[in-house]
Motif scaffolding. Sequence first.
Motif, PDB file in Angstrom:
ATOM      1  N   ASN A 162       0.799  -1.231   0.000  1.00 45.57           N
ATOM      2  CA  ASN A 162       0.000   0.000   0.000  1.00 45.57           C
ATOM      3  C   ASN A 162       0.834   1.285   0.000  1.00 45.57           C
ATOM      4  O   ASN A 162       0.351   2.342   0.389  1.00 45.57           O
ATOM      5  CB  ASN A 162      -0.947   0.051   1.209  1.00 45.57           C
ATOM      6  N   SER A 170     -17.741   2.347  -6.771  1.00 46.23           N
ATOM      7  CA  SER A 170     -17.123   2.466  -5.441  1.00 46.23           C
ATOM      8  C   SER A 170     -15.787   1.728  -5.446  1.00 46.23           C
ATOM      9  O   SER A 170     -15.521   0.913  -6.340  1.00 46.23           O
ATOM     10  CB  SER A 170     -18.041   1.842  -4.390  1.00 46.23           C
ATOM     11  N   ASP A 171     -14.985   1.997  -4.408  1.00 44.32           N
ATOM     12  CA  ASP A 171     -13.691   1.303  -4.304  1.00 44.32           C
ATOM     13  C   ASP A 171     -13.888  -0.219  -4.307  1.00 44.32           C
ATOM     14  O   ASP A 171     -13.197  -0.935  -5.030  1.00 44.32           O
ATOM     15  CB  ASP A 171     -12.973   1.705  -3.008  1.00 44.32           C
ATOM     16  N   GLN A 221      -7.804   1.847  -7.676  1.00 45.51           N
ATOM     17  CA  GLN A 221      -7.001   2.770  -8.502  1.00 45.51           C
ATOM     18  C   GLN A 221      -6.567   2.078  -9.796  1.00 45.51           C
ATOM     19  O   GLN A 221      -6.622   2.651 -10.888  1.00 45.51           O
ATOM     20  CB  GLN A 221      -5.765   3.223  -7.714  1.00 45.51           C
ATOM     21  N   PRO A 233      -8.266   0.027  -1.904  1.00 46.87           N
ATOM     22  CA  PRO A 233      -8.102   1.303  -2.618  1.00 46.87           C
ATOM     23  C   PRO A 233      -7.100   1.197  -3.774  1.00 46.87           C
ATOM     24  O   PRO A 233      -7.275   1.814  -4.821  1.00 46.87           O
ATOM     25  CB  PRO A 233      -7.588   2.260  -1.540  1.00 46.87           C
ATOM     26  N   ARG A 234      -6.077   0.387  -3.562  1.00 45.33           N
ATOM     27  CA  ARG A 234      -5.038   0.239  -4.599  1.00 45.33           C
ATOM     28  C   ARG A 234      -5.618  -0.495  -5.822  1.00 45.33           C
ATOM     29  O   ARG A 234      -5.398  -0.106  -6.957  1.00 45.33           O
ATOM     30  CB  ARG A 234      -3.878  -0.571  -3.998  1.00 45.33           C
TER      31      ARG A 234
END
Length: 388
Positions: free
Chosen positions: A209, A320-321, A309, A305-306
């Motif tokens: 992360n 959404s994430d 992305q 989150p990664r």
Amino acid sequence: MEDFIFQNTTKIYFGKYVLPELGNEVAKKARKVLLVLGTGQVKRTRAYTDTMQSLHDRQIQVVEWNGIPPNPPLSAIKQAIELSRAESVEAVVALGGGSVLDAAKTIAAGHLFQGEIWDCFGPKRKCRILQALPVFSVLTISATGSEMNGTAVVTNDETHVKASLYSEAIYPAVSFIDPSYQVTLSESMTKYGAVDIFCHVTEQYFNQNTLSDVSDALSEGIMRTVLQRTKQILAEPTEVEPRAQLAWAGTMALNGLPGLGRGGGDFSSHRIGHALSALYDFPHGLTLAIVLPAWMRYVYKEAIPRFAQFGRNVFHLKGSDAETASKSIIALQHWIHSLGISTSLVDQGVRIDALQEIIRNESIPYPLGKLRVLEPNDVENILHLTNY
Ligand code: NZQ
Ligand code: ZN
């Protein structure tokens, strides 16, 4: 962002018609070279005649070593080391892909090394390579990034273990990347190369992360380039421009730059893939096509989150994430399937009852990986996931 040290000593000539410079570059360091070749496919192409012409133009003596197969075996490399010594060559020239390049690097190191060269491979290595003959490379397939790094990956064909050697001494002194040489590649090797490039970036992108803005932008750009240009190459295999774009993506993917500031790569998929190649001699890119999506499904909740992305910036997904993270893995698998590559281990003829042998193969060092540290039972779970 993590601290880092960066150095890459390889000089690159990139583009069409760069080969005439090979002789000039080699002549700065050597009058007699060992030319390392693979199984004969590259020898039948213009890359071979151009290489010979360039070396002969500068009166460089050439001793040929033919017959390095994919997943280069230690036994053949040791024979080539003997020849390099008997002929007192002063440099090694690789003409081919990662297998030939990695063999050439190992020969260059082994030429000057007094002990057992295999002892310098793998995480449990007993020695380090501090010197080697100069290595020059003429790249004919974009995949491994070996043309601009200090790694050699070799299979010990007695123990069936595939492992890496890293040394500052084996970075190629000069690499020649003429993308027009790649139009003779088979469709399958082109696709496996593309998957390998993509995977090199993911191995460094999904790591603890830790964000590094420039490395992220570079990584995402390389991955988008691979998706876009591979499609073009498969539609028009003789077009050089998309091959050139993919070629530079391949070199950039594993020359150290995309991982800077993230504290080192994960490389779990590579290690598991190496076990598959060591035991079944599968092409490297195929092993990654099988393992990478399964590894992602197993670990992605550690880094939602990664992965989100990744989904947004590489596959242009929205949501959404949590949704985007999970969809990104489906998108990756869909891309691999669109290349006509199965991501199922069973489809490659590997029986479920062979999994224990794969898990215990010494190509996989435990504890494995960084994003999520894996033990043998985790690798077993990942291998099961390859069939879904
Ligand atoms: O046998 P030759 O004549 O060389 O033909 C090759 C070979 O049969 C053929 N080929 C290459 N260029 C061609 C061509 N055929 C027609 N036209 C051309 N222009 O393709 C076949 C596969 O070649 P290979 O060198 O095995 O492919 P690749 O570049 O994918 O290399 C794979 C090896 O590199 C290692 C892999 O593990 C595997 O052993 N890797 C090396 C790395 C490194 N040094 O940094 C990192 C990678 O992750 C990878 O592990
Ligand atoms: Zn690879």
